[in-house]
Design a protein around this motif. Structure first.
Motif, PDB file in Angstrom:
ATOM      1  N   ASP A 194       0.831  -1.222   0.000  1.00 15.79           N
ATOM      2  CA  ASP A 194       0.000   0.000   0.000  1.00 15.79           C
ATOM      3  C   ASP A 194       0.855   1.258   0.000  1.00 15.79           C
ATOM      4  N   ILE A 195       1.962   1.212   0.751  1.00 13.51           N
ATOM      5  CA  ILE A 195       2.814   2.405   0.863  1.00 13.51           C
ATOM      6  C   ILE A 195       3.378   2.759  -0.506  1.00 13.51           C
ATOM      7  N   GLU A 196       3.792   1.738  -1.239  1.00  6.89           N
ATOM      8  CA  GLU A 196       4.344   1.997  -2.576  1.00  6.89           C
ATOM      9  C   GLU A 196       3.246   2.446  -3.532  1.00  6.89           C
ATOM     10  N   GLU A 197       2.068   1.860  -3.376  1.00  4.45           N
ATOM     11  CA  GLU A 197       0.957   2.278  -4.249  1.00  4.45           C
ATOM     12  C   GLU A 197       0.552   3.715  -3.951  1.00  4.45           C
ATOM     13  N   THR A 220       7.646   8.081  -9.859  1.00  2.00           N
ATOM     14  CA  THR A 220       8.035   7.105 -10.877  1.00  2.00           C
ATOM     15  C   THR A 220       8.568   5.887 -10.113  1.00  2.00           C
ATOM     16  N   PRO A 221       8.730   4.730 -10.775  1.00  2.82           N
ATOM     17  CA  PRO A 221       9.249   3.560 -10.049  1.00  2.82           C
ATOM     18  C   PRO A 221      10.573   3.853  -9.331  1.00  2.82           C
ATOM     19  N   MET A 222      11.475   4.595  -9.972  1.00  2.41           N
ATOM     20  CA  MET A 222      12.752   4.918  -9.327  1.00  2.41           C
ATOM     21  C   MET A 222      12.530   5.804  -8.098  1.00  2.41           C
ATOM     22  N   GLN A 223      11.586   6.731  -8.218  1.00  2.38           N
ATOM     23  CA  GLN A 223      11.294   7.600  -7.068  1.00  2.38           C
ATOM     24  C   GLN A 223      10.646   6.810  -5.939  1.00  2.38           C
ATOM     25  N   VAL A 224       9.790   5.845  -6.305  1.00  2.00           N
ATOM     26  CA  VAL A 224       9.188   4.988  -5.273  1.00  2.00           C
ATOM     27  C   VAL A 224      10.306   4.319  -4.486  1.00  2.00           C
ATOM     28  N   PHE A 225      11.310   3.831  -5.211  1.00  2.00           N
ATOM     29  CA  PHE A 225      12.388   3.121  -4.527  1.00  2.00           C
ATOM     30  C   PHE A 225      13.233   4.076  -3.679  1.00  2.00           C
TER      31      PHE A 225
END
Lengths: 376, 279
Positions: free
Chosen positions: B169-172, B180-185
């Motif tokens: 949920d936190i990533e969503e 962006t996926p990189m920013q999520v990481f």
């Protein structure tokens, strides 16, 4: 503020499991719509497809006038509140709320203005410097709402946001959310498995089961005119009582006439009032039906029994629960358990065999085969 | 009752003190001997320091001047820091991918990492040195690739264990917020992983800093890390060892690791318990 249009939406997971099948719904702008159903009915999947977190297998999804099937979540102008709140644990409340705005590279003073305004509305100004782990469940919930609010989204998506709260807080947050919807005037799509939340909050409710929409209507209409046995049982607390019987509808009866039509339940006969005897019932004559009776339509008071001698059954009281303003009588009638909601001054006691009057003007009839309501 | 309790407490403390002594004794013996004269060390390694045996910082001075301490220290520092940075970044990303993308390929990949973790170094020593020769990895930059390979198994294993406890949920939420996926990481997942990252960093720093065999086999002549330099310089002909200098340099070589460990120990405990309790 935006309308949402879901047209023939299908979601099939890898492995062939169909989570949502031919889902059609038009959500008006500024409407508070609640998706409700038991676990696994596909309601969260629908919400996640609107959010863009799940791919849509088939059908078309419009937010406003725009087809958004292939649009990424961040470009859909939506905000979502999760069941687990999904706050960023390493950020303060302020940072949590400001995060999406910072990503948009909004000016700092504008971010500050929005965060403080949302915090003021939600009464969490004093928590802005805290981290999520230092907050209670209710406070976290408010922060999650605040994080969604600051974005000024066209659509608010809420995935069981109250289910992690205790009963008292849940009730108060329900009211808060209704007020918030009124204040923001944004389209709310709310997912819950709790029919009380659905009934109290939604402008309209979508009842779902096994990936299919069962009925979409206002809370009152769902309660008064459930389209099938599932909706009848799911909406309302205590659940609607369902009895199996055989419909006797004489063909020579005129519609709305003399009360010769009745439902036979064992040796008991429930005579239908004229307004229930439509010609449509003729098709179901001599067939098995389910009789649905709300708990408040079962009465044990002498006055009602005297007035309605044609709709009286005899049942044994298994349990009597005093709820304060009313008493729930859990009754054993033939092979079926019934629940009656009666006045607190009832004389019925546990173990008594009592006469129960049925308000036949409020009963529902469902075809035993299709389980559809045959009175609407 | 009270007597019984205090007796059991005494017994517990006695056992604990003995265990601490067993662990600390080797370090104390090295420290003590680093201040002793050569003859006193070879006479009795375990004898306490006396005014006669005490030579002050002489061993340290001779040690630092005899070997190229700064050069070896620099190589060790570079190899350790660069390897750990590589391991932490690449393995945490790999672990994130393995946890979030579920298919046969990721399952196989995960088991390969676990397998790599349990394969003993000695088993692959020969082939690895051959490969490193062919690929010209015998320098402080090339060896980073080998450390990354050897460190990946355990690191990916630890990271995947922790990442499974982070609700998706936190990533969503971050995706909806506009990441962006990189920013999520890098903005969400990586900071949340901090306790585990520090745990992995501590384990890897201790391993790489102290590692003797891998650099000995792989590094070309001219590149020496501290453990190799110490061993080479103080071992003379016919097995003669300058024990004083050796002890002094050992003490100097363990100081950085002790400082690093003390600075990060709070986090290694957090790392161990992270994910154990739903927060």
């Amino acid at each position: 503020m935006a309308s949402i249009s879901l047209q023939h939406i299908v979601k099939v997971y890898s492995g062939g499991v169909t989570a949502v099948n031919d889902f059609n719904l038009e959500i008006k702008s500024e409407e508070f719509i609640v998706l409700v159903g038991p676990s696994g009915c596909g309601k969260s999947t629908v919400l996640r497809m609107i959010a863009g977190l799940e791919e849509i297998t088939g059908g078309e999804l419009y937010i406003g006038e725009r087809l958004v099937n292939e649009v990424s979540p961040k470009d859909r102008d939506i905000a979502m509140v999760f069941q687990t709140y999904a706050l960023y644990p390493h950020m303060t409340v302020y940072k949590n709320m400001a995060f999406s705005l910072e990503l948009k590279k909004m000016p700092k003073d504008e971010i500050d203005l929005r965060v403080r305004e949302a915090a003021r509305v939600l009464d969490i100004e004093h928590l802005l410097t805290r981290k999520p782990k230092a907050l209670s469940g209710g406070q976290r919930q408010r922060v999650a709402l605040g994080r969604a609010m600051v974005r000024n989204p066209a659509v608010f998506l809420l995935d069981e946001p109250l289910s992690n709260l205790d009963a008292k807080l849940r009730a108060s947050m329900r009211t808060e959310l209704i007020k918030l919807h009124g204040r923001l005037g944004t389209t709310f799509v709310y997912v819950t498995h709790d029919q009380t939340e659905a009934m109290t909050m939604g402008d309209r409710i979508v009842v779902m089961k096994d990936g299919l929409v069962q009925q979409v209507d206002t809370p009152q209409n769902l309660y008064d005119m459930p389209c099938n046995v599932f909706v009848a049982g799911f909406i309302g607390s205590p659940q609607m009582n369902i009895l199996k019987g055989v419909l006797h509808r004489n063909t020579d009866d005129a519609a709305g006439a003399d009360g010769k039509s009745y439902v036979e339940i064992g040796e008991d006969k429930l005579y239908l009032p004229p307004e229930k005897c439509s010609n449509a019932l003729l098709a179901f004559a001599q067939r098995d039906v389910f009789v649905g009776i709300r708990s408040e339509d079962l009465h044990d008071d002498e006055a009602f029994l005297a007035e309605n001698p044609n709709a009286v059954i005899t049942a044994k009281v298994d349990v009597a629960e005093l709820m304060g303003s009313e008493v729930y009588l859990y009754l054993q009638y033939r092979e079926t358990s019934l629940t009656a909601r009666v006045a607190p001054n009832t004389t019925s006691r546990i173990g008594d065999t009592v006469k129960i009057g049925i308000d036949v003007s409020k009963i529902h009839l469902f075809d035993a085969l299709s389980e559809r309501n045959i009175l609407i | 009752m009270k007597v019984k309790r205090s007796a059991s407490k005494t017994l517990t403390y006695t056992v604990l003190i003995i265990m601490v002594l067993v662990c600390v004794a080797p370090l104390l013996i090295i420290l003590m001997n680093s201040f002793k004269g050569k003859l006193f060390i070879s006479d009795d390694l375990f004898a306490f320091l006396t005014p006669q045996s005490f030579v002050g910082g002489a061993n340290y001075v001779s040690g630092v001047t005899k070997m190229n301490f700064v050069g070896a220290f620099g190589t060790s520092l570079f190899v350790t820091v660069a390897s750990v940075i590589l391991i932490v970044f690449l393995c945490s990303m790999t672990a994130w991918y393995l946890v979030r993308v579920k298919n046969k390929f990721t399952s196989v990949l995960f088991y390969l990492f676990v397998f790599a973790m349990i394969v003993p170094f000695q088993m692959v020593m020969f082939t690895m040195s051959w490969v490193s020769n062919r690929l010209s990895l015998g320098n402080p930059v090339g060896i980073l690739v080998l450390y990354l390979g050897f460190g990946a198994g355990l690191s990916v294993f630890i990271f995947t264990g922790f990442l499974k406890s982070i609700p998706i949920d936190i990533e969503e939420a971050a995706i909806i917020d506009g990441c962006t996926p990189m920013q999520v990481f890098f903005k969400v997942v990586f900071p949340i992983m901090r306790p585990t990252i520090i745990t992995v960093a501590i384990l890897d720093v201790m391993w790489i800093w102290n590692d003797y065999l891998l650099p000995l086999i792989v590094l070309d002549t001219g590149y020496t890390t501290l453990p190799i330099a110490i061993q080479k310089i103080f071992t003379g002909g016919y097995g003669a060892v300058d024990m004083g200098g050796l002890m002094a340099m050992l003490v100097l070589s363990i100081i950085p690791i002790i400082i690093f460990y003390l600075a990060a120990q709070k986090h290694i405990i957090e790392g161990v318990v992270a994910g154990a309790v739903k927060g």
